[in-house]
Design an enzyme around this catalytic site. Structure first.
Site, PDB file in Angstrom:
ATOM      1  CD  GLN A   1      39.955  43.369  46.004  1.00  0.00           C
ATOM      2  OE1 GLN A   1      39.380  42.434  46.146  1.00  0.00           O
ATOM      3  NE2 GLN A   1      39.531  44.530  45.408  1.00  0.00           N
TER       4      GLN A   1
ATOM      5  CE  LYS B   1      36.207  41.245  46.010  1.00  0.00           C
ATOM      6  NZ  LYS B   1      37.173  41.448  45.233  1.00  0.00           N
TER       7      LYS B   1
ATOM      8  CG  ASP C   1      38.884  37.557  41.089  1.00  0.00           C
ATOM      9  OD1 ASP C   1      37.883  38.138  41.111  1.00  0.00           O
ATOM     10  OD2 ASP C   1      39.882  38.147  41.648  1.00  0.00           O
TER      11      ASP C   1
END
Ligand code: GUN
Length: 312
Positions: free
Chosen positions: A132, A88, A154
């Site tokens: 995460q 990422k 997200d």
């Protein structure tokens, strides 16, 4: 009819065009006119598609009045999570997006993670916040709920799901958006079946509904799993059970999207047994190189969306 039945019931998928014996043709001539075309599945190359999207993002970032920024909260030292976060970081930096890593020990109290997020919520240079997953013990739902929904790149915040349900401007799940891009690439039509938890399936069901696709959601433990999956023109699997879906569980010609990625001794494995499903499917994603790179690309798309929503 026999040939069609043979090809649809065997483990190869084929389009069969039959030319009847014509008036002035011998049997031999007619046989040469029988065309049996074995249809290979389209391999949905997520890596290539993601790379095209990332190039477009780079151009759009360069034209913005200020640099967008992503902050990632990484808790603990799980090697897979560290690898995903490094991918990422690389994607952000290549696109010209500022990237900040907030590394926390695995025993960080949940309240401290929430305080950390609240500080990031208040920062003008951070447009996106990502925690995460999985967390090493802290409650992920409560931690994610602390993210400002406008910075939830997200798309996991319940408010974003609620807004998606009502057709309001929102940030949709990056994974679900990636899956939709792959379905578009396959030009898939018909009904869909998602094999996953209801929570994972929720945004996908809504995005598929926007395209007029009727979707059923089942979990791996359901008694008649193969009957349910065999009905679907679009089969999406996200259970984290390597090889769960075999060739005899797939409708010939179906588009098969494999979201599962499990680390095994033989490397990264998807939920779909590629070798038995690929000859039957119309289109299929590989693992690795399918949904994974698309999730990263759609994360960048969501950072730009968040930047835009915050500028309004
Ligand atoms: N862990 C595995 N996949 C994901 C993802 O898409 N987002 C986050 N935050 N963590 C993950």
């Amino acid at each position: 009819r026999w040939l069609r039945a043979f090809f649809s019931s065997s483990d190869i998928s084929a389009k069969v065009r039959l030319c009847p014996i014509g008036q002035n043709r011998t049997l031999k001539q007619s046989i040469t006119n029988v065309t049996v075309a074995v249809v290979m599945a389209q391999i949905l190359d997520g890596k290539q598609l993601a790379s095209r999207i990332r190039e477009k993002i780079k151009t759009r970032v360069a034209a913005l009045p200020s640099q967008p920024g992503l902050a990632v909260l990484l808790v603990g030292d799980d090697p897979a999570s560290h690898l995903y976060v490094s991918l990422k970081k690389q994607a952000c930096e290549e696109a010209g997006i500022f990237f900040e890593l907030n590394l926390c020990p695995s025993d960080t109290p949940e309240q401290d993670l929430i305080k950390n997020i609240e500080a990031l919520n208040a920062r003008g240079d951070i447009n996106g916040i990502l925690v995460q997953l999985p967390l090493p013990g802290q409650n992920a739902d409560r931690v994610i709920a602390a993210i400002d929904p406008l910075k939830d790149v997200d798309g996991f915040h319940p408010e974003n799901l609620q807004r998606l349900r009502h057709g309001e401007p929102c940030i949709a799940s990056a994974v679900a958006l990636g899956v939709m891009k792959l379905i578009d690439e396959a030009k898939a039509r018909g009904s869909a079946c998602i094999v996953s938890s209801p929570l994972f399936a929720a945004p996908l069901v809504l995005l598929l509904k926007e395209r007029g696709v009727q979707t059923t959601v089942v979990q791996a433990e359901v008694a008649n799993l193969a009957d349910r999956t065999r009905e679907a023109d679009i089969l999406i699997v996200a259970e984290g059970i390597p090889g769960l879906i075999r060739g005899d569980m797939v409708k010939p010609g179906a588009t098969v999207i494999d979201v599962g990625t499990t680390r095994t001794d033989e490397g990264l494995k998807g939920d779909v047994d590629f070798d038995s499903v690929e000859p039957l499917a119309g289109a299929i994603t590989p693992v690795p190189g399918g949904v994974g790179p698309m999730t990263v690309a759609m994360l960048l798309v969501n950072i730009l969306k968040a930047f835009d929503l915050q500028s309004r």
